[in-house]
Motif scaffolding. Structure first.
Motif, mmCIF file in Angstrom:
data_model
loop_
_atom_site.group_PDB
_atom_site.id
_atom_site.type_symbol
_atom_site.label_atom_id
_atom_site.label_comp_id
_atom_site.label_asym_id
_atom_site.label_seq_id
_atom_site.Cartn_x
_atom_site.Cartn_y
_atom_site.Cartn_z
ATOM 1 N N LEU A 1 0.829 -1.192 0.000
ATOM 2 C CA LEU A 1 0.000 0.000 0.000
ATOM 3 C C LEU A 1 0.871 1.253 0.000
ATOM 4 N N PRO A 2 0.409 2.327 -0.609
ATOM 5 C CA PRO A 2 1.147 3.592 -0.497
ATOM 6 C C PRO A 2 1.076 4.098 0.942
ATOM 7 N N PRO A 3 2.068 4.825 1.402
ATOM 8 C CA PRO A 3 2.046 5.332 2.777
ATOM 9 C C PRO A 3 0.820 6.202 3.040
ATOM 10 N N TYR A 4 0.305 6.116 4.264
ATOM 11 C CA TYR A 4 -0.797 6.959 4.754
ATOM 12 C C TYR A 4 -2.134 6.655 4.099
ATOM 13 N N HIS A 5 -2.316 5.493 3.510
ATOM 14 C CA HIS A 5 -3.563 5.208 2.803
ATOM 15 C C HIS A 5 -4.192 3.909 3.292
ATOM 16 N N CYS A 6 -4.563 3.883 4.569
ATOM 17 C CA CYS A 6 -5.215 2.690 5.102
ATOM 18 C C CYS A 6 -6.634 2.532 4.542
ATOM 19 N N GLU A 7 -7.201 3.605 3.931
ATOM 20 C CA GLU A 7 -8.534 3.473 3.343
ATOM 21 C C GLU A 7 -8.538 2.547 2.130
ATOM 22 N N PHE A 8 -7.356 2.219 1.602
ATOM 23 C CA PHE A 8 -7.267 1.269 0.492
ATOM 24 C C PHE A 8 -7.235 -0.181 0.979
ATOM 25 N N ASN A 9 -7.301 -0.401 2.274
ATOM 26 C CA ASN A 9 -7.257 -1.756 2.816
ATOM 27 C C ASN A 9 -8.594 -2.066 3.489
ATOM 28 N N PRO A 10 -9.449 -2.888 2.860
ATOM 29 C CA PRO A 10 -10.785 -3.163 3.422
ATOM 30 C C PRO A 10 -10.749 -3.878 4.769
ATOM 31 N N ILE A 11 -9.617 -4.476 5.137
ATOM 32 C CA ILE A 11 -9.559 -5.146 6.430
ATOM 33 C C ILE A 11 -9.697 -4.142 7.567
ATOM 34 N N GLU A 12 -9.412 -2.864 7.295
ATOM 35 C CA GLU A 12 -9.601 -1.833 8.319
ATOM 36 C C GLU A 12 -11.074 -1.740 8.715
ATOM 37 N N LEU A 13 -11.971 -1.900 7.746
ATOM 38 C CA LEU A 13 -13.403 -1.897 8.039
ATOM 39 C C LEU A 13 -13.795 -3.148 8.811
ATOM 40 N N ALA A 14 -13.141 -4.264 8.488
ATOM 41 C CA ALA A 14 -13.388 -5.494 9.247
ATOM 42 C C ALA A 14 -12.946 -5.335 10.694
ATOM 43 N N TRP A 15 -11.766 -4.703 10.886
ATOM 44 C CA TRP A 15 -11.286 -4.470 12.263
ATOM 45 C C TRP A 15 -12.269 -3.598 13.026
ATOM 46 N N SER A 16 -12.845 -2.615 12.365
ATOM 47 C CA SER A 16 -13.806 -1.736 13.028
ATOM 48 C C SER A 16 -14.998 -2.525 13.547
ATOM 49 N N SER A 17 -15.481 -3.464 12.746
ATOM 50 C CA SER A 17 -16.606 -4.301 13.165
ATOM 51 C C SER A 17 -16.218 -5.209 14.327
ATOM 52 N N VAL A 18 -15.025 -5.790 14.250
ATOM 53 C CA VAL A 18 -14.558 -6.689 15.304
ATOM 54 C C VAL A 18 -14.403 -5.929 16.624
ATOM 55 N N LYS A 19 -13.768 -4.774 16.569
ATOM 56 C CA LYS A 19 -13.542 -3.995 17.792
ATOM 57 C C LYS A 19 -14.852 -3.495 18.389
ATOM 58 N N ASN A 20 -15.804 -3.173 17.532
ATOM 59 C CA ASN A 20 -17.106 -2.727 18.039
ATOM 60 C C ASN A 20 -17.783 -3.857 18.812
ATOM 61 N N HIS A 21 -17.658 -5.088 18.309
ATOM 62 C CA HIS A 21 -18.231 -6.239 19.018
ATOM 63 C C HIS A 21 -17.579 -6.402 20.384
ATOM 64 N N VAL A 22 -16.267 -6.209 20.453
ATOM 65 C CA VAL A 22 -15.563 -6.320 21.728
ATOM 66 C C VAL A 22 -16.035 -5.244 22.700
ATOM 67 N N ARG A 23 -16.116 -4.000 22.227
ATOM 68 C CA ARG A 23 -16.507 -2.889 23.106
ATOM 69 C C ARG A 23 -17.923 -3.074 23.652
#
Length: 437
Positions: A334-356
């Motif tokens: 991935l290019p630097p500073y572009h985590c929006e190009f990695n869909p796993i970031e959205l998956a992590w958001s869902s996982v962390k929300n379940h934990v919280r």
């Protein structure tokens, strides 16, 4: 204090023994006898004493602002270009300070932070704006064109990333009953007054996983307890740990797959590290000779580095890339500073929300179980939606780079507003060169 007391006691009783004197001073000042002895000994030898206080290390602005806030700031700057509007420093400062979820910045602090984030203030034609450095733009466009080509070829694409989960993760905002004024009031109304929040963030789990449009790859979750007390979870992983994990995962991936990952240091361990300008001259010569180069005459370091640059493409290879290549797969960074190009970031958001939402005990073992449940909840349909959203983001950036060129080429007047006050904002004023004029 120690020396003044020592002088007073010696003046009162010149014959007093050192052991007895240490005990008296220690009792009166409440300081350990070892410290007293070392201080007096230093004074006797040098007739002075040094302060034991260590110099305080002040964090720079780039260390004070975490990666999530930096990402949000970058997104706000990109939004200007999406709206076909030139992002000046004053405009960026205004939108950032209006966001309650972001820190407030002074003009000079924001200017320094954007420099650390690889933005630069440029003037082209008659327009001034904050733009990303050329190497970031080139890297981004190469990535976007490469991944588009891989999709057109029908190659399976996997996305991997690391994250963390704290034992004390809970929702940041909850509904509160303002009619409850005290613990007694709550008891009278039959409500619990027990603690519902953890005392702190607690221990931390480091997590690594990989997924595609088919969902997370089964039996590929890496999860272990953090042992370091650092802000950056990347400090927990190393090249050997990551390589061992990826090596176990590769057989579960489809043939001819593309693996998308970021540029964390443990992703980019070199097979044979090439010399740099910081390498000593004997080491450079030793490296060149090990590659079959004959140094037939005395050379200075710049001459030697020219030879290194010629050989670099042959030896500047990553351990992970070569490992994956043997399995008929490809690494795409991935290019630097572009985590929006990695869909796993959205998956992590869902996982962390379940934990919280389900974290009630704040114990690491229970949080780990919630993490596993959260991963299992992210199914293939959710992954397809995440990837669809990512592709939309990619298309926006492909268009945005042309918008930047177009707007920066337009002949509009550029007005530089310089306020005549005594604030530290003058640190941000860049003097005009003859070219600017």
């Amino acid at each position: 204090m120690i020396i003044n007391t020592y002088k007073t006691k010696i003046a009162q009783n010149p014959e007093i023994k050192m052991l007895h004197l240490k005990k008296i001073i220690s009792t009166e000042l409440g300081i350990g006898m070892s410290t007293i002895y070392q201080t007096i000994l230093e004074y006797k030898r040098t007739k002075t004493i040094s302060s034991p206080n260590k110099t305080k290390i002040f964090k720079s602005i780039k260390d004070k602002v975490d990666e999530f806030d930096k990402y949000a700031i970058r997104r706000k700057i990109h939004q200007f270009w999406f709206r076909r509007e030139l992002p000046t420093l004053d405009k960026i400062l205004c939108v950032i300070n209006e966001d309650v979820d972001l820190p407030n910045f002074s003009r000079s602090s924001l200017h320094r932070l954007l420099g650390y984030m690889d933005f630069e203030f440029v003037k082209r034609g008659r327009n001034c704006a904050m733009i990303e450095r050329n190497e970031i733009v080139v890297w981004r466009r190469k990535y976007l064109l490469d991944i588009r080509r891989y999709r057109e070829e029908g190659r399976p694409i996997y996305y991997l990333d690391e994250t963390w989960v704290n034992a004390g993760d809970v929702p940041s905002k909850v509904w509160c009953d303002k009619s409850i004024k005290s613990a007694r009031d709550a008891t009278n109304k039959g409500l619990s007054t027990g603690a519902v929040n953890p005392s702190g963030k607690g221990k931390r789990l480091i997590v690594c996983h990989i997924g595609s449009e088919d969902g997370f790859v089964s039996d590929s979750l890496l999860c272990f307890e953090s042992k370091k007390n650092t802000q950056d979870y990347h400090d927990e992983m190393n090249g050997d740990c990551f390589r061992d994990w990826l090596e176990s995962v590769l057989p579960r991936l489809k043939d001819n797959a593309v693996i998308v990952m970021d540029n964390a240091p443990y992703h980019s361990v070199k097979q044979d590290k090439c010399p740099t300008r910081n390498t000593s001259k004997p080491k450079i010569i030793e490296w060149l000779e090990s590659k079959g180069e004959v140094i037939s005459r005395p050379m200075v370091i710049p001459e030697l580095l020219l030879i290194v640059d010629r050989l670099r493409p042959l030896y500047n290879k990553y351990v992970i890339d070569e490992l994956v290549k043997k399995q008929n797969k490809t690494i795409l960074r991935l290019p630097p500073y572009h985590c929006e190009f990695n869909p796993i970031e959205l998956a992590w958001s869902s996982v962390k929300n379940h934990v919280r939402m389900n974290n009630k005990t704040f114990k690491l073992n229970d949080v780990k179980q919630l993490l596993i449940e959260g991963v299992e909840r992210v199914n293939a349909d959710m992954w397809k939606n995440f990837i669809k959203h990512t592709i939309e983001e990619e298309e926006k950036f492909l268009k945005m780079d042309f918008v930047v060129d177009e707007l920066m080429a337009e002949k509009e007047p550029c007005v530089l507003n310089v306020e005549t006050d005594d604030s530290d904002d003058f640190d941000d004023v860049r003097p005009l060169s003859e070219t600017d004029e």
